[in-house]
Design an enzyme around this catalytic site. Structure first.
Site, mmCIF file in Angstrom:
data_model
loop_
_atom_site.group_PDB
_atom_site.id
_atom_site.type_symbol
_atom_site.label_atom_id
_atom_site.label_comp_id
_atom_site.label_asym_id
_atom_site.label_seq_id
_atom_site.Cartn_x
_atom_site.Cartn_y
_atom_site.Cartn_z
ATOM 1 N N LYS A 84 -6.122 8.323 -0.873
ATOM 2 C CA LYS A 84 -5.005 7.595 -0.697
ATOM 3 C C LYS A 84 -5.581 6.064 0.921
ATOM 4 O O LYS A 84 -5.889 6.699 1.613
ATOM 5 C CB LYS A 84 -3.723 8.294 -0.051
ATOM 6 C CG LYS A 84 -1.497 8.032 0.147
ATOM 7 C CD LYS A 84 -1.247 8.159 0.685
ATOM 8 C CE LYS A 84 0.286 7.997 0.319
ATOM 9 N NZ LYS A 84 1.371 8.584 1.116
HETATM 10 C C1 E4P Z 1 4.603 7.848 0.456
HETATM 11 O O1 E4P Z 1 3.852 8.229 0.722
HETATM 12 C C2 E4P Z 1 4.655 8.208 2.044
HETATM 13 O O2 E4P Z 1 4.448 9.380 1.983
HETATM 14 C C3 E4P Z 1 6.398 8.267 2.608
HETATM 15 O O3 E4P Z 1 7.208 8.333 1.202
HETATM 16 C C4 E4P Z 1 6.908 7.353 3.524
HETATM 17 O O4 E4P Z 1 8.387 7.480 4.183
HETATM 18 P P1 E4P Z 1 9.045 7.182 5.297
HETATM 19 O O5 E4P Z 1 8.986 5.882 5.882
HETATM 20 O O6 E4P Z 1 10.153 8.085 5.500
HETATM 21 O O7 E4P Z 1 7.943 7.684 6.411
#
Ligand code: E4P
Length: 218
Positions: A84
């Site tokens: 990622k």
């Molecule tokens: C996506 O891969 C992220 O880990 C995640 O959806 C972030 O979400 P948040 O805005 O609730 O931290």
């Protein structure tokens, strides 16, 4: 639509895995830190639970060279580990290099359809548009997600769109209606998606009616 869980918590992953509906896991540095561990250690544990289903592991490097180096190390953990990378110019370079090596990249922190288009062109296997965090600043996250899905579908990219930063069940419903490939969903929202007060009411009534005639059912 594929369902991923957005967590680094092993108990939550095991529980949702036992439901038979889990297609993958996404983690990020905040989620891993919440568990008091580090990404390589936790991702190895998650990858084992998932078998051949994907788990995304985020790099900390912010330059292409560092991302490629860290990405290669993370990808070595298990064949189902995806790298990622946070959206930026350096990420485009690293995405191209890693994807050419056969390492799948999930470009994260996407907040506009054009960012998603650029990531897809660089070879990203996944893009993660953050719906909830746009809603937080008074901009419609769903509009951004729908435009992203439409553009990538129009041009036939292989890149899968992951609806991320999901805050409530209707975010998931909207993502499913717009034909989004994947939603990565927090544990509490997955539980909400199963529950319905009319179901509970119906179960209680069936039980009461049965017991009126037959006595205690269990
Ligand atoms: C996506 O891969 C992220 O880990 C995640 O959806 C972030 O979400 P948040 O805005 O609730 O931290």
């Amino acid at each position: 639509m594929k369902i991923f869980i957005d967590t680094a918590n092993l108990d939550m992953i095991k529980e949702i895995n036992s439901w038979g509906i889990l297609d993958g896991v996404t983690t990020n540095p905040s989620l891993v830190a919440k568990e008091g561990t580090d990404t390589p250690t936790r991702v190895a544990e998650i990858a084992k639970i998932l078998g051949d289903r994907p788990v995304s592991a985020e790099v900390m490097a912010l330059d292409a060279e560092g991302m490629i180096k860290e990405g290669r190390e993370l990808a070595k953990i298990a064949p189902n580990v995806n790298v990622k990378l946070p959206m930026c110019v350096e990420t485009l370079k690293a995405t191209k290099a890693l994807s050419e090596e056969g390492i799948k990249v999930n470009v994260t922190l996407i907040f506009s359809p054009l960012q998603a288009l650029m990531a897809a062109k660089a070879g990203a296997a996944f893009v993660s548009p953050f719906v909830g965090r746009l809603d937080d600043i008074g901009t419609r996250g769903n509009d951004m997600l729908a435009e992203t899905v439409q553009i990538l579908n129009t041009y036939g990219f292989d890149t899968e769109v992951i609806a991320a930063s999901i805050r409530h069940p209707t975010h998931v419903l909207d993502a499913a209606e717009m034909g989004c490939d994947i939603a990565t969903i927090p544990y509490n929202i997955l539980k909400m998606m199963v529950a319905h007060p009319k179901t509970d009411e119906g179960i209680a009534k069936f039980k009461a009616d049965y017991e009126k005639v037959n006595g205690p059912s269990q």
